[in-house]
Design a protein around this motif. Structure first.
Motif, PDB file in Angstrom:
ATOM      1  N   ARG A  94      81.916  21.521 -13.688  1.00 49.92           N
ATOM      2  CA  ARG A  94      81.548  22.692 -12.886  1.00 49.92           C
ATOM      3  C   ARG A  94      80.506  22.333 -11.842  1.00 49.92           C
ATOM      4  NH1 ARG A  94      77.316  26.236 -13.493  1.00 49.92           N
ATOM      5  NH2 ARG A  94      77.522  28.255 -12.458  1.00 49.92           N
ATOM      6  N   ASN A  95      79.439  21.684 -12.262  1.00 49.57           N
ATOM      7  CA  ASN A  95      78.378  21.359 -11.323  1.00 49.57           C
ATOM      8  C   ASN A  95      78.731  20.182 -10.427  1.00 49.57           C
ATOM      9  OD1 ASN A  95      76.009  23.178 -11.672  1.00 49.57           O
ATOM     10  ND2 ASN A  95      76.252  22.573 -13.793  1.00 49.57           N
ATOM     11  N   ALA A  96      79.638  19.326 -10.887  1.00 53.42           N
ATOM     12  CA  ALA A  96      80.125  18.261 -10.014  1.00 53.42           C
ATOM     13  C   ALA A  96      80.899  18.868  -8.853  1.00 53.42           C
ATOM     14  CB  ALA A  96      81.018  17.307 -10.807  1.00 53.42           C
ATOM     15  N   GLN A  97      81.647  19.931  -9.133  1.00 60.00           N
ATOM     16  CA  GLN A  97      82.382  20.611  -8.071  1.00 60.00           C
ATOM     17  C   GLN A  97      81.429  21.343  -7.133  1.00 60.00           C
ATOM     18  OE1 GLN A  97      84.903  23.929  -9.246  1.00 60.00           O
ATOM     19  NE2 GLN A  97      86.410  23.384  -7.681  1.00 60.00           N
ATOM     20  N   LEU A  98      80.402  21.982  -7.700  1.00 57.66           N
ATOM     21  CA  LEU A  98      79.422  22.685  -6.869  1.00 57.66           C
ATOM     22  C   LEU A  98      78.681  21.710  -5.959  1.00 57.66           C
ATOM     23  CD1 LEU A  98      77.896  25.238  -9.423  1.00 57.66           C
ATOM     24  CD2 LEU A  98      79.464  25.720  -7.538  1.00 57.66           C
ATOM     25  N   GLY A  99      78.398  20.515  -6.496  1.00 57.07           N
ATOM     26  CA  GLY A  99      77.744  19.500  -5.683  1.00 57.07           C
ATOM     27  C   GLY A  99      78.600  19.071  -4.514  1.00 57.07           C
ATOM     28  N   ALA A 100      79.901  18.912  -4.764  1.00 56.69           N
ATOM     29  CA  ALA A 100      80.828  18.528  -3.693  1.00 56.69           C
ATOM     30  C   ALA A 100      80.915  19.626  -2.647  1.00 56.69           C
ATOM     31  CB  ALA A 100      82.205  18.225  -4.275  1.00 56.69           C
ATOM     32  N   LEU A 101      80.912  20.884  -3.083  1.00 57.59           N
ATOM     33  CA  LEU A 101      80.989  22.005  -2.144  1.00 57.59           C
ATOM     34  C   LEU A 101      79.740  22.084  -1.273  1.00 57.59           C
ATOM     35  CD1 LEU A 101      82.547  24.769  -4.446  1.00 57.59           C
ATOM     36  CD2 LEU A 101      83.651  23.583  -2.535  1.00 57.59           C
ATOM     37  N   GLU A 102      78.589  21.760  -1.851  1.00 58.19           N
ATOM     38  CA  GLU A 102      77.345  21.758  -1.080  1.00 58.19           C
ATOM     39  C   GLU A 102      77.389  20.693   0.014  1.00 58.19           C
ATOM     40  OE1 GLU A 102      73.900  22.490   0.599  1.00 58.19           O
ATOM     41  OE2 GLU A 102      74.758  23.768  -0.957  1.00 58.19           O
ATOM     42  N   ILE A 103      77.904  19.510  -0.319  1.00 62.17           N
ATOM     43  CA  ILE A 103      78.037  18.447   0.676  1.00 62.17           C
ATOM     44  C   ILE A 103      79.032  18.865   1.758  1.00 62.17           C
ATOM     45  CG2 ILE A 103      78.764  16.057   1.057  1.00 62.17           C
ATOM     46  CD1 ILE A 103      77.838  15.458  -1.802  1.00 62.17           C
ATOM     47  N   GLU A 104      80.152  19.452   1.332  1.00 69.78           N
ATOM     48  CA  GLU A 104      81.171  19.915   2.280  1.00 69.78           C
ATOM     49  C   GLU A 104      80.571  20.904   3.273  1.00 69.78           C
ATOM     50  OE1 GLU A 104      85.282  20.582   3.667  1.00 69.78           O
ATOM     51  OE2 GLU A 104      84.394  19.060   2.379  1.00 69.78           O
ATOM     52  N   ARG A 105      79.770  21.844   2.764  1.00 69.60           N
ATOM     53  CA  ARG A 105      79.160  22.867   3.617  1.00 69.60           C
ATOM     54  C   ARG A 105      78.176  22.237   4.597  1.00 69.60           C
ATOM     55  NH1 ARG A 105      78.851  26.320  -0.017  1.00 69.60           N
ATOM     56  NH2 ARG A 105      76.928  25.575  -0.970  1.00 69.60           N
ATOM     57  N   SER A 106      77.397  21.280   4.141  1.00 74.61           N
ATOM     58  CA  SER A 106      76.415  20.638   5.014  1.00 74.61           C
ATOM     59  C   SER A 106      77.090  19.821   6.106  1.00 74.61           C
ATOM     60  CB  SER A 106      75.492  19.742   4.176  1.00 74.61           C
ATOM     61  OG  SER A 106      74.759  20.503   3.239  1.00 74.61           O
ATOM     62  N   VAL A 107      78.156  19.100   5.749  1.00 73.21           N
ATOM     63  CA  VAL A 107      78.893  18.314   6.744  1.00 73.21           C
ATOM     64  C   VAL A 107      79.548  19.236   7.768  1.00 73.21           C
ATOM     65  CG1 VAL A 107      80.890  16.782   7.071  1.00 73.21           C
ATOM     66  CG2 VAL A 107      79.274  16.351   5.208  1.00 73.21           C
ATOM     67  N   GLU A 108      80.106  20.335   7.278  1.00 70.25           N
ATOM     68  CA  GLU A 108      80.750  21.299   8.185  1.00 70.25           C
ATOM     69  C   GLU A 108      79.741  21.873   9.179  1.00 70.25           C
ATOM     70  OE1 GLU A 108      83.540  25.327   7.886  1.00 70.25           O
ATOM     71  OE2 GLU A 108      82.346  24.680   6.171  1.00 70.25           O
ATOM     72  N   ASN A 109      78.534  22.191   8.697  1.00 68.57           N
ATOM     73  CA  ASN A 109      77.504  22.729   9.588  1.00 68.57           C
ATOM     74  C   ASN A 109      77.126  21.735  10.680  1.00 68.57           C
ATOM     75  OD1 ASN A 109      77.294  25.189   8.277  1.00 68.57           O
ATOM     76  ND2 ASN A 109      75.735  24.469   6.846  1.00 68.57           N
ATOM     77  N   LEU A 110      77.058  20.459  10.329  1.00 74.67           N
ATOM     78  CA  LEU A 110      76.738  19.445  11.337  1.00 74.67           C
ATOM     79  C   LEU A 110      77.880  19.269  12.332  1.00 74.67           C
ATOM     80  CD1 LEU A 110      74.948  16.738   9.151  1.00 74.67           C
ATOM     81  CD2 LEU A 110      73.919  18.175  10.918  1.00 74.67           C
ATOM     82  N   MET A 111      79.110  19.394  11.859  1.00 70.20           N
ATOM     83  CA  MET A 111      80.250  19.286  12.771  1.00 70.20           C
ATOM     84  C   MET A 111      80.279  20.447  13.753  1.00 70.20           C
ATOM     85  SD  MET A 111      83.277  17.823  10.260  1.00 70.20           S
ATOM     86  CE  MET A 111      84.470  17.738  11.608  1.00 70.20           C
ATOM     87  N   ARG A 112      79.773  21.604  13.347  1.00 71.94           N
ATOM     88  CA  ARG A 112      79.692  22.742  14.256  1.00 71.94           C
ATOM     89  C   ARG A 112      78.748  22.456  15.426  1.00 71.94           C
ATOM     90  NH1 ARG A 112      79.284  26.459   9.565  1.00 71.94           N
ATOM     91  NH2 ARG A 112      81.363  27.313   9.175  1.00 71.94           N
ATOM     92  N   GLU A 113      77.814  21.533  15.209  1.00 69.07           N
ATOM     93  CA  GLU A 113      76.896  21.161  16.290  1.00 69.07           C
ATOM     94  C   GLU A 113      77.534  20.182  17.262  1.00 69.07           C
ATOM     95  OE1 GLU A 113      74.004  22.597  16.666  1.00 69.07           O
ATOM     96  OE2 GLU A 113      74.257  23.778  14.825  1.00 69.07           O
ATOM     97  N   GLY A 114      78.767  19.730  16.942  1.00 68.78           N
ATOM     98  CA  GLY A 114      79.468  18.836  17.846  1.00 68.78           C
ATOM     99  C   GLY A 114      79.686  17.436  17.319  1.00 68.78           C
ATOM    100  N   LEU A 115      79.169  17.124  16.117  1.00 65.45           N
ATOM    101  CA  LEU A 115      79.339  15.781  15.571  1.00 65.45           C
ATOM    102  C   LEU A 115      80.765  15.560  15.091  1.00 65.45           C
ATOM    103  CD1 LEU A 115      76.109  15.168  13.434  1.00 65.45           C
ATOM    104  CD2 LEU A 115      76.632  14.324  15.723  1.00 65.45           C
ATOM    105  N   SER A 116      81.194  14.314  15.147  1.00 65.62           N
ATOM    106  CA  SER A 116      82.479  13.961  14.543  1.00 65.62           C
ATOM    107  C   SER A 116      82.322  13.993  13.024  1.00 65.62           C
ATOM    108  CB  SER A 116      82.893  12.549  14.981  1.00 65.62           C
ATOM    109  OG  SER A 116      81.984  11.585  14.459  1.00 65.62           O
ATOM    110  N   LEU A 117      83.428  13.974  12.305  1.00 63.30           N
ATOM    111  CA  LEU A 117      83.377  13.961  10.849  1.00 63.30           C
ATOM    112  C   LEU A 117      82.573  12.764  10.355  1.00 63.30           C
ATOM    113  CD1 LEU A 117      84.213  14.770   7.975  1.00 63.30           C
ATOM    114  CD2 LEU A 117      86.370  13.543   8.332  1.00 63.30           C
ATOM    115  N   GLU A 118      82.820  11.600  10.972  1.00 59.53           N
ATOM    116  CA  GLU A 118      82.136  10.381  10.518  1.00 59.53           C
ATOM    117  C   GLU A 118      80.625  10.487  10.708  1.00 59.53           C
ATOM    118  OE1 GLU A 118      86.332   9.513  11.473  1.00 59.53           O
ATOM    119  OE2 GLU A 118      84.695  10.498  12.566  1.00 59.53           O
ATOM    120  N   ASP A 119      80.205  10.947  11.893  1.00 58.75           N
ATOM    121  CA  ASP A 119      78.769  11.039  12.163  1.00 58.75           C
ATOM    122  C   ASP A 119      78.104  12.116  11.306  1.00 58.75           C
ATOM    123  OD1 ASP A 119      78.767   8.995  13.983  1.00 58.75           O
ATOM    124  OD2 ASP A 119      78.986  10.299  15.739  1.00 58.75           O
TER     125      ASP A 119
END
Length: 268
Positions: free
Chosen positions: A124-149
């Motif tokens: 359960r918490n392993a999945q929540l941890g992955a979702l937190e990372i997903e959300r943070s990466v998505e927020n940075l991509m909204r600023e214009g970064l590529s997925l890799e960056d």
């Protein structure tokens, strides 16, 4: 000579008189005393006053118990609440996020031992941890970064937080086992004659390589500065490309004009 009285023993409980929540609670009590590393099923059974088979009935191995402890620790220490986004500005949000993670782990050594050192996460918490990372990466991509960056930027923040926390925690463990134990940066011989720059820095409160607040903030700022440059590059890239495209379109017309004038002169 009077015999020294032994500490009163906890009465042995009947089989089936304990439940998983009580076992987890007892495991935290014992871990506070002896640490997560020294926690064992027999010691826990003794602490709870039950046979070890009563514990194995609910937790087949120690890893299962540690996973359950981690789930409770995340709820108990409020890690999820600490990581809630605090600002609409990406830099402030990521800065506060990093400090919130570090503060929670530093204030709760058992949580640090379970998650960062032993990596005891239930599904359960392993999945929540992955979702937190997903959300943070998505927020940075909204600023214009590529997925890799975006992924690399957030990974760098995670690594910076965990590295500093684990180093400090391991130092605390070494100190608990040997009060004279020192970290490498505490063993450095710094003198004004041989190392004047280090001596001056030390006089100003700097400790090279220490996982303290000063070094943590400096490293975090470097990561955020680099991420900011990447975002600026992405924002400026389309404008530069458009300028190059317009220049390339105008160039042929500029070269053709003299030829037309030359033909006109020849006809006259």
């Amino acid at each position: 000579m009077a015999r020294k009285e032994n500490a009163p023993k906890r009465e042995r409980r009947e089989r089936g008189s304990i439940d998983p929540e009580e076992i987890i609670k007892g495991a935290f009590e014992l871990a506070e005393e002896i640490g997560v590393d020294n926690l064992s099923m027999p010691l826990l059974g003794k602490h709870l006053g039950v046979g070890v088979t009563s514990i194995y009935w609910y937790f087949r191995k120690k890893d299962d118990l540690l996973n359950a402890m981690t789930d409770r620790a995340l709820e108990r220490y409020g890690l999820a609440a600490a990581l809630k986004h605090s600002s609409d500005d990406w830099r402030t949000r990521l800065h506060d996020h990093a400090h919130a993670m570090r503060d929670v782990f530093l204030k709760n050594p058992i949580l640090c031992d379970l998650i960062l050192i032993r990596s005891s996460l239930g599904p359960r918490n392993a999945q929540l941890g992955a979702l937190e990372i997903e959300r943070s990466v998505e927020n940075l991509m909204r600023e214009g970064l590529s997925l890799e960056d975006a992924y690399d930027s957030y990974s760098a923040v995670q690594l910076h937080v965990r590295g500093s926390v684990v180093l400090e925690r391991l130092h605390e463990k070494n100190k608990a086992e040997d009060s004279a134990a020192q970290a490498y940066y505490e063993n450095l011989i710094i003198t004004p004659d041989q190392t004047p720059l280090l001596a001056e820095a030390a006089a100003k409160g700097r400790v090279g390589g220490a996982p303290d607040e000063q070094n943590f903030e400096y490293g975090l700022s470097c990561i955020l500065d680099h991420t900011s440059r990447l975002i600026d590059e992405q924002k400026n890239a389309p404008t530069s490309a458009a300028k190059r495209s317009r220049s390339a379109t105008k160039a042929p017309a500029t070269k053709a004009a003299p030829r037309r004038r030359a033909k006109s002169a020849a006809g006259s």
